[in-house]
Design a protein around this motif. Structure first.
Motif, PDB file in Angstrom:
ATOM      1  N   GLN A 175       0.849  -1.195   0.000  1.00  0.00           N
ATOM      2  CA  GLN A 175       0.000   0.000   0.000  1.00  0.00           C
ATOM      3  C   GLN A 175       0.881   1.240   0.000  1.00  0.00           C
ATOM      4  OE1 GLN A 175      -2.983   1.313   3.339  1.00  0.00           O
ATOM      5  NE2 GLN A 175      -4.096  -0.130   2.020  1.00  0.00           N
ATOM      6  N   GLY A 176       0.476   2.229  -0.803  1.00  0.00           N
ATOM      7  CA  GLY A 176       1.265   3.452  -0.890  1.00  0.00           C
ATOM      8  C   GLY A 176       0.457   4.601  -1.457  1.00  0.00           C
ATOM      9  N   GLU A 177       1.152   5.707  -1.700  1.00  0.00           N
ATOM     10  CA  GLU A 177       0.510   6.916  -2.204  1.00  0.00           C
ATOM     11  C   GLU A 177       0.628   6.976  -3.730  1.00  0.00           C
ATOM     12  OE1 GLU A 177      -1.186   8.969  -0.266  1.00  0.00           O
ATOM     13  OE2 GLU A 177      -0.700   7.670   1.429  1.00  0.00           O
ATOM     14  N   GLU A 179       0.362   9.394  -6.767  1.00  0.00           N
ATOM     15  CA  GLU A 179       0.374  10.819  -7.085  1.00  0.00           C
ATOM     16  C   GLU A 179       0.004  10.996  -8.562  1.00  0.00           C
ATOM     17  OE1 GLU A 179       4.111  12.501  -6.114  1.00  0.00           O
ATOM     18  OE2 GLU A 179       3.982  12.044  -3.966  1.00  0.00           O
ATOM     19  N   THR A 184      -3.479  13.205  -4.673  1.00  0.00           N
ATOM     20  CA  THR A 184      -2.693  12.086  -4.133  1.00  0.00           C
ATOM     21  C   THR A 184      -3.631  11.189  -3.331  1.00  0.00           C
ATOM     22  OG1 THR A 184      -0.675  13.429  -4.010  1.00  0.00           O
ATOM     23  CG2 THR A 184      -0.751  11.438  -2.667  1.00  0.00           C
ATOM     24  N   ARG A 185      -3.609   9.898  -3.658  1.00  0.00           N
ATOM     25  CA  ARG A 185      -4.516   8.964  -2.993  1.00  0.00           C
ATOM     26  C   ARG A 185      -3.728   7.756  -2.478  1.00  0.00           C
ATOM     27  NH1 ARG A 185      -8.638   7.634  -7.712  1.00  0.00           N
ATOM     28  NH2 ARG A 185      -6.668   7.823  -8.891  1.00  0.00           N
ATOM     29  N   THR A 186      -4.259   7.171  -1.401  1.00  0.00           N
ATOM     30  CA  THR A 186      -3.707   5.921  -0.881  1.00  0.00           C
ATOM     31  C   THR A 186      -4.372   4.765  -1.617  1.00  0.00           C
ATOM     32  OG1 THR A 186      -3.324   6.894   1.303  1.00  0.00           O
ATOM     33  CG2 THR A 186      -3.366   4.484   1.156  1.00  0.00           C
ATOM     34  N   ASP A 188      -3.773   0.441  -3.257  1.00  0.00           N
ATOM     35  CA  ASP A 188      -3.036  -0.822  -3.206  1.00  0.00           C
ATOM     36  C   ASP A 188      -2.290  -1.004  -4.527  1.00  0.00           C
ATOM     37  OD1 ASP A 188      -3.864  -1.667  -0.646  1.00  0.00           O
ATOM     38  OD2 ASP A 188      -5.793  -2.340  -1.462  1.00  0.00           O
ATOM     39  N   TYR A 199      -2.437  -0.444  -9.855  1.00  0.00           N
ATOM     40  CA  TYR A 199      -2.966   0.091  -8.605  1.00  0.00           C
ATOM     41  C   TYR A 199      -4.461  -0.198  -8.558  1.00  0.00           C
ATOM     42  CZ  TYR A 199      -5.197   4.095 -10.928  1.00  0.00           C
ATOM     43  OH  TYR A 199      -6.001   4.868 -11.720  1.00  0.00           O
ATOM     44  N   THR A 201      -7.826   1.308  -6.181  1.00  0.00           N
ATOM     45  CA  THR A 201      -8.282   2.189  -5.110  1.00  0.00           C
ATOM     46  C   THR A 201      -8.849   1.360  -3.969  1.00  0.00           C
ATOM     47  OG1 THR A 201     -10.432   2.403  -6.187  1.00  0.00           O
ATOM     48  CG2 THR A 201      -8.761   4.083  -6.691  1.00  0.00           C
TER      49      THR A 201
END
Length: 255
Positions: A175-177, A179, A184-186, A188, A199, A201
Motif C-alpha cells: 500500500q502506498g501513495e 500521485e 494524491t490517494r492511498t 493498493d 494500482y 483504489t
C-alpha cells in the motif's frame, strides 16, 4: 669341590706308598677337570649373557630404525609445510604491495556502480519509490564515510544490486501513495516482476497500470478490476498461485 685322593686312602687304612706318584697325578688330573668344568660353566654363562645383550641391542637397533623412519617422514612433511607457508607469505607480501593500486581501482568502480543503480531506479517503474531511493542515498553517503572499509562498502553495493534483481522475479502487493495531476490517494499496488505495475483504489472502484513508455498512469477498464483484485490476493497469499489475466503494455515493434 677339590678331591683329595691321598686323604681318602689314609682314612681307609690303605697304604699306597709305591703308588704315590700315580695318585698325585690322578688327583691333579681330577682337579684340572673340575677347573675346566667350572671355567666352561662360566664361559657358557658369559655366552648366554652376551646372547641376551645381543638380542637387546638388536631390538634397540630396530626401534631406532623405526624412529628414524618416523622422523624422516615428519621432517619431510615439515619441509612441505614450510615451503607452502613461504609461498603464501610471498603471495601476501605481493598483495600488500599492490593494495594501494587495488584501492585506486576499486573506489572509482564502486562510485560508478552507485551512479548506475541510482539512474536505474529513476528510469524504472515507480514501485517502492521511497524504499529504493533511500537505499541509493544510503549508498552514496556510505561512500564518503571513512569508518566503513572497502570490503563492507562493496558488499552493501552488491547487496543493493541483488535486491533490485530480485524485484524482477517476484510478485508483490503493498500500500502506498498514488500521485497524479489531480491529487494524491492511498491505493493498493500490485507489482508483477518488472512486467507490470498496477494500482487499485481502496474502494475497488478504480484500477490502473503504469505505462513505462509515456511515464504515466493509465486507468484500466472496469472489466480488468477483478483481475487486479485477484492478483493482489495471490500476492498476499490469500489465494493459491494461479494464472493471472492482467493487461500488459507491450512495446511496439521496431519498424
Amino acid at each position: 669341590m677339590q678331591f683329595n685322593f691321598s686323604r681318602l686312602c689314609c682314612l681307609l687304612g690303605i697304604w699306597l706308598v709305591p703308588s704315590l706318584t700315580y695318585a698325585g697325578a690322578l688327583e691333579q688330573a681330577v682337579d684340572q677337570q673340575v677347573q675346566t668344568d667350572t671355567a666352561a660353566q662360566q664361559t657358557q654363562q658369559q655366552i648366554d649373557n652376551l646372547d641376551d645383550e645381543t638380542r637387546e641391542l638388536l631390538a634397540e637397533y630396530r626401534s631406532v630404525l623405526n624412529q628414524k623412519e618416523s622422523l624422516s617422514a615428519y621432517n619431510s612433511q615439515l619441509e612441505q609445510l614450510v615451503t607452502s607457508q613461504q609461498e603464501e607469505l610471498l603471495s601476501v607480501e605481493e598483495q600488500l604491495a599492490n593494495i594501494d593500486t587495488t584501492q585506486r581501482d576499486i573506489v572509482p568502480l564502486m562510485i560508478k556502480m552507485v551512479d548506475v543503480i541510482e539512474q536505474f531506479v529513476e528510469l524504472d517503474s515507480p514501485f517502492l519509490p521511497e524504499e529504493r531511493t533511500s537505499r541509493v542515498e544510503q549508498l552514496k553517503a556510505m561512500m564518503d564515510r571513512a569508518d566503513v572499509n572497502l570490503s563492507e562498502k562493496f558488499r552493501r553495493i552488491l547487496e543493493a544490486y541483488q535486491v533490485e534483481t530480485e524485484y524482477g522475479r517476484t510478485l508483490e502487493a503493498y500500500q502506498g501513495e498514488l500521485e497524479t495531476d489531480e491529487n494524491t490517494r492511498t491505493v493498493d499496488f500490485l507489482r508483477v516482476g518488472r512486467v507490470g505495475l498496477y494500482y487499485l483504489t481502496l474502494d475497488q472502484h478504480e484500477a490502473g497500470m503504469w505505462d513505462q513508455e509515456s511515464k504515466s498512469w493509465q486507468q484500466l477498464p472496469r472489466d480488468s478490476i477483478q483481475s487486479v483484485i485477484q492478483g493482489l490476493k495471490v500476492a498476499r497469499k490469500q489465494l493459491p498461485p494461479d494464472l493471472l489475466t492482467l493487461p500488459v503494455k507491450t512495446p511496439e515493434a521496431i519498424q
